[in-house]
Design a protein around this motif. Structure first.
Motif, PDB file in Angstrom:
ATOM      1  N   PRO A 198       0.800  -1.238   0.000  1.00 32.17           N
ATOM      2  CA  PRO A 198       0.000   0.000   0.000  1.00 32.17           C
ATOM      3  C   PRO A 198       0.829   1.283   0.000  1.00 32.17           C
ATOM      4  CG  PRO A 198       0.030  -0.982   2.197  1.00 32.17           C
ATOM      5  CD  PRO A 198       0.718  -1.935   1.289  1.00 32.17           C
TER       6      PRO A 198
ATOM      7  N   THR B 205     -18.246  -3.949   2.995  1.00 30.98           N
ATOM      8  CA  THR B 205     -16.819  -4.101   2.713  1.00 30.98           C
ATOM      9  C   THR B 205     -16.343  -5.514   3.002  1.00 30.98           C
ATOM     10  OG1 THR B 205     -16.505  -1.777   3.267  1.00 30.98           O
ATOM     11  CG2 THR B 205     -14.526  -3.132   3.163  1.00 30.98           C
ATOM     12  N   SER B 206     -16.801  -6.100   4.088  1.00 28.86           N
ATOM     13  CA  SER B 206     -16.301  -7.455   4.385  1.00 28.86           C
ATOM     14  C   SER B 206     -16.840  -8.453   3.360  1.00 28.86           C
ATOM     15  CB  SER B 206     -16.598  -7.871   5.824  1.00 28.86           C
ATOM     16  OG  SER B 206     -17.947  -7.811   6.123  1.00 28.86           O
TER      17      SER B 206
ATOM     18  N   MET C   6     -14.761  -7.909   0.212  1.00 28.12           N
ATOM     19  CA  MET C   6     -13.420  -8.476   0.363  1.00 28.12           C
ATOM     20  C   MET C   6     -13.448  -9.974   0.057  1.00 28.12           C
ATOM     21  SD  MET C   6     -11.060  -6.284   1.652  1.00 28.12           S
ATOM     22  CE  MET C   6     -10.835  -4.871   2.731  1.00 28.12           C
ATOM     23  N   ARG C   7     -14.494 -10.627   0.518  1.00 29.26           N
ATOM     24  CA  ARG C   7     -14.601 -12.067   0.235  1.00 29.26           C
ATOM     25  C   ARG C   7     -14.827 -12.319  -1.241  1.00 29.26           C
ATOM     26  NH1 ARG C   7     -17.926 -14.103   5.059  1.00 29.26           N
ATOM     27  NH2 ARG C   7     -19.487 -13.137   3.772  1.00 29.26           N
TER      28      ARG C   7
ATOM     29  N   GLN D 297     -11.484 -12.147  -2.873  1.00 30.27           N
ATOM     30  CA  GLN D 297     -10.759 -13.400  -2.632  1.00 30.27           C
ATOM     31  C   GLN D 297     -11.194 -14.504  -3.580  1.00 30.27           C
ATOM     32  OE1 GLN D 297     -10.323 -14.966   1.448  1.00 30.27           O
ATOM     33  NE2 GLN D 297     -11.334 -13.079   2.024  1.00 30.27           N
TER      34      GLN D 297
ATOM     35  N   PHE E  47      -4.720 -13.491   2.375  1.00 30.06           N
ATOM     36  CA  PHE E  47      -5.246 -12.176   2.024  1.00 30.06           C
ATOM     37  C   PHE E  47      -5.030 -11.136   3.113  1.00 30.06           C
ATOM     38  CE2 PHE E  47      -7.328 -14.493  -1.361  1.00 30.06           C
ATOM     39  CZ  PHE E  47      -7.188 -13.595  -2.404  1.00 30.06           C
ATOM     40  N   PHE E  48      -4.622 -11.578   4.292  1.00 25.56           N
ATOM     41  CA  PHE E  48      -4.306 -10.608   5.339  1.00 25.56           C
ATOM     42  C   PHE E  48      -2.877 -10.072   5.202  1.00 25.56           C
ATOM     43  CE2 PHE E  48      -8.202 -12.052   7.429  1.00 25.56           C
ATOM     44  CZ  PHE E  48      -8.692 -10.847   7.920  1.00 25.56           C
ATOM     45  N   ASP E  49      -2.089 -10.584   4.247  1.00 24.12           N
ATOM     46  CA  ASP E  49      -0.778  -9.963   3.983  1.00 24.12           C
ATOM     47  C   ASP E  49      -0.995  -8.518   3.563  1.00 24.12           C
ATOM     48  OD1 ASP E  49       0.624 -12.236   4.518  1.00 24.12           O
ATOM     49  OD2 ASP E  49       1.032 -12.762   2.432  1.00 24.12           O
ATOM     50  N   SER E  50      -0.066  -7.656   3.954  1.00 22.24           N
ATOM     51  CA  SER E  50      -0.315  -6.234   3.703  1.00 22.24           C
ATOM     52  C   SER E  50      -0.418  -5.914   2.215  1.00 22.24           C
ATOM     53  CB  SER E  50       0.745  -5.366   4.377  1.00 22.24           C
ATOM     54  OG  SER E  50       2.009  -5.629   3.841  1.00 22.24           O
TER      55      SER E  50
ATOM     56  N   PHE F 227      -4.254  -7.054   1.729  1.00 17.76           N
ATOM     57  CA  PHE F 227      -5.217  -6.488   2.638  1.00 17.76           C
ATOM     58  C   PHE F 227      -4.951  -5.014   2.924  1.00 17.76           C
ATOM     59  CE2 PHE F 227      -6.593  -5.542   6.916  1.00 17.76           C
ATOM     60  CZ  PHE F 227      -7.939  -5.741   6.733  1.00 17.76           C
ATOM     61  N   GLY F 228      -3.676  -4.682   3.135  1.00 16.77           N
ATOM     62  CA  GLY F 228      -3.332  -3.291   3.414  1.00 16.77           C
ATOM     63  C   GLY F 228      -3.722  -2.419   2.239  1.00 16.77           C
TER      64      GLY F 228
ATOM     65  N   LEU G 242      -7.421  -2.045   2.148  1.00 13.14           N
ATOM     66  CA  LEU G 242      -7.843  -1.176   3.237  1.00 13.14           C
ATOM     67  C   LEU G 242      -7.588   0.286   2.897  1.00 13.14           C
ATOM     68  CD1 LEU G 242      -8.868  -1.960   6.063  1.00 13.14           C
ATOM     69  CD2 LEU G 242      -6.547  -1.709   6.886  1.00 13.14           C
ATOM     70  N   ALA G 243      -6.377   0.552   2.395  1.00 15.27           N
ATOM     71  CA  ALA G 243      -5.985   1.946   2.152  1.00 15.27           C
ATOM     72  C   ALA G 243      -6.862   2.576   1.070  1.00 15.27           C
ATOM     73  CB  ALA G 243      -4.509   2.026   1.761  1.00 15.27           C
TER      74      ALA G 243
ATOM     75  N   SER H 153      -2.998  -4.427   8.898  1.00 23.05           N
ATOM     76  CA  SER H 153      -3.078  -5.791   8.359  1.00 23.05           C
ATOM     77  C   SER H 153      -2.245  -6.744   9.207  1.00 23.05           C
ATOM     78  CB  SER H 153      -2.711  -5.843   6.876  1.00 23.05           C
ATOM     79  OG  SER H 153      -1.443  -5.335   6.646  1.00 23.05           O
TER      80      SER H 153
ATOM     81  N   ARG I 152      -3.780  -9.985  11.562  1.00 15.85           N
ATOM     82  CA  ARG I 152      -3.229 -11.344  11.592  1.00 15.85           C
ATOM     83  C   ARG I 152      -2.901 -11.780  13.009  1.00 15.85           C
ATOM     84  NH1 ARG I 152       0.473 -11.475   6.595  1.00 15.85           N
ATOM     85  NH2 ARG I 152       1.652 -10.245   8.076  1.00 15.85           N
TER      86      ARG I 152
ATOM     87  N   PHE J 299     -14.640  -9.457  10.732  1.00 17.32           N
ATOM     88  CA  PHE J 299     -13.909  -8.479   9.957  1.00 17.32           C
ATOM     89  C   PHE J 299     -14.609  -7.130   9.920  1.00 17.32           C
ATOM     90  CE2 PHE J 299     -12.994  -6.436   5.952  1.00 17.32           C
ATOM     91  CZ  PHE J 299     -11.638  -6.262   6.128  1.00 17.32           C
TER      92      PHE J 299
END
Lengths: 329, 329
Positions: free
Chosen positions: A138, A216-217, A220-221, A224, A237-240, A243-244, A247-248, B217, B221, B243
């Motif tokens: 991000p 949003t949730s 997000m799915r 994915q 998917f929680f890796d920045s 996910f970051g 989010l940003a 993020s 985790r 989430f």
């Protein structure tokens, strides 16, 4: 040994990349659009129109309008044009100028009318190895100009190349992390803009945070599901980098895509709303391209489908959101 | 047949629940703190101090200060007091008043000094079945008062009971969804506040969105790791109950917890910052309780640990964030 890096593109993000690589001591040849711009950069040590707050060290930067000059002898070639300009950019380039170089792609958006992500389109069209590297966030370019601490992710199959590239980035406010999923990263960077549009529509229709968190949730799915379908591989998917980045953009009040959603949600015609936006709104095009890609794998993606119908099939935003009220989980 | 529902608590969230259940046609006996408050509610059809914008239909609501009156004959007993008051509340109650009732817990925070989540503490202390239901968001009470469309999640092991409870919620702006993970949901509702504090600290130390997206993020985790450790079961953290709730708090600019983080990040002493906050800041206590819970399963949770050290061990926020710059991925 300092590397020679070519940067193609003259917007905010390309300017941020030129700044990072030049201040890391690499020679940067910078392919810009016209001579006036190149001259301005040399004289004023700034890009005249984009990210002009960033001062550039011309000792290491060579602006040029000649593609061959920019690319020949470059070890790395970074594509950082808006997705809308990928096709016209690639038309000016020749395979033989880049045969020795590693391609790096840093573009968010499908290549219009092709259903292809930029890395795929560029390497296919120029008959280059498709083992390209994706450089991603991000990151807001504006924060790079301010030297705000930023993580940059380098994604690709060949880890040794990623490590080599990583060594060429030494700005103290940049941390690089590595990832093996160039295609997935490109997709997420595109799809997040559609979520931002959905949130903007919900804003204008007076939905509150309670609903937008659910919207949003769910979205997000959907992202994915799509990414796992079009580019199956193990990923968190929680890796920045995923996910970051989501989010940003997707949950930020300030993104262009959210603004487009707000305009459309207020009942302004899509065509008019697009005219009101000063810069390209990637999510609009992404929504259209994605729709054709999703024709065969029929996925359950109500938010993504809803945004498509609103933007591209004259659906009424109010009724689409009412429908989502019932469909989301 | 209309049900009799007892609501324990007189804050904003308890008021929102009284509103939802009474307007759904259930008889609600409402246990409030003092006679003055009960009288005010009867006369003015509003809670005097919290969520007073919500008008209440007294046909269906019986405010009382007598626990036995409130609880006897209730089919459902909802605990909706702040976590800090769970212990004093439970001390006034007797097991025999609730033996026939299903316990519902809607509290965010550990019970201070016990390391227990509210549902566990309440059912253990009162010797009730630990098959309690958790009622949760993402919900801001203020949006309920405004009839903004909201998803409410009911979590528990016994699906038939969840369905029964679901039938008692018929407000047109509320959608209920079911989930089988009461404990996990309670944990996430607690842990998200620590993430909000971390983001507030980063705000005051002038980090930008680029870094906060990475911080968040990573923290998400960490929450997953912790919840999967303390309450192992299959769950999808992208479900809105996890989430959406995380998103609505952890990344919101307006949460109390974020404000606490901002004060501390500006260099204000923790004790002073807590005094400046008018309402209870759950994340502060959560951070402390969690630290003792995490002593045995040593997890790699740098963000959570950093917030702990800043709030409870006099660590310097600036250096803690510098450390995180290097540790996050």
């Amino acid at each position: 040994m300092p590397e020679k890096i070519a940067v193609i593109g003259s917007g905010s993000w390309a300017t941020a990349l030129v700044k990072i690589f030049s201040e890391s001591g690499n020679k940067v040849s910078w392919l810009v659009r016209n001579k006036k711009q190149a001259d301005y950069i040399v004289t004023n040590k700034r890009n005249p129109r984009y990210l002009s707050q960033a001062e550039l060290d011309l000792t290491f930067i060579q602006p040029t309008t000649q593609p061959a000059d920019a690319l020949l002898q470059a070890n790395w070639v970074i594509f950082a044009v808006p997705a809308a300009y990928v096709q016209t950019t690639v038309q000016q380039l020749k395979n033989e100028w880049m045969q020795q170089a590693q391609i790096i792609v840093s573009i968010k958006g499908f290549v219009p009318g092709t259903g292809k992500i930029p890395g795929q389109y560029i390497t296919d069209t120029l008959h280059l190895s498709n083992d390209y590297i994706v450089l991603s966030g991000p990151c807001h370019a504006e924060e790079i100009a301010l030297h705000k601490y930023t993580y940059v992710t380098l994604s690709g199959q060949d880890e040794s190349k990623l490590i080599q590239l990583q060594k060429n980035i030494t700005s103290p406010y940049i941390k690089t992390i590595l990832n093996n999923d160039a295609v997935g990263v490109e997709y997420v960077a595109i799809l997040k803009n559609i979520i931002a549009i959905a949130n903007g529509i919900a804003d204008s229709l007076q939905y509150g945070d309670n609903f937008k968190a659910v919207l949003t949730s769910n979205a997000m799915r959907e992202v994915q599901q799509i990414v796992n379908k079009v580019a199956p591989q193990q990923r968190d998917f929680f890796d920045s980098v995923y996910f970051g980045d989501l989010l940003a953009t997707a949950y930020s009040d300030f993104s262009r895509n959210r603004t487009l959603g707000k305009l459309v949600g207020r009942g302004i015609q899509v065509r008019k709303a697009l005219q009101m936006m000063e810069m390209v709104t990637e999510g609009y095009y992404a929504s259209k391209e994605l729709h054709s890609i999703l024709q065969s794998p029929r996925l359950n993606v109500p938010v993504i489908n809803s945004v498509y119908r609103i933007l591209h099939a004259h659906a009424n935003p109010y009724y689409e959101m009412k429908l989502l009220e019932q469909q989301l989980q």
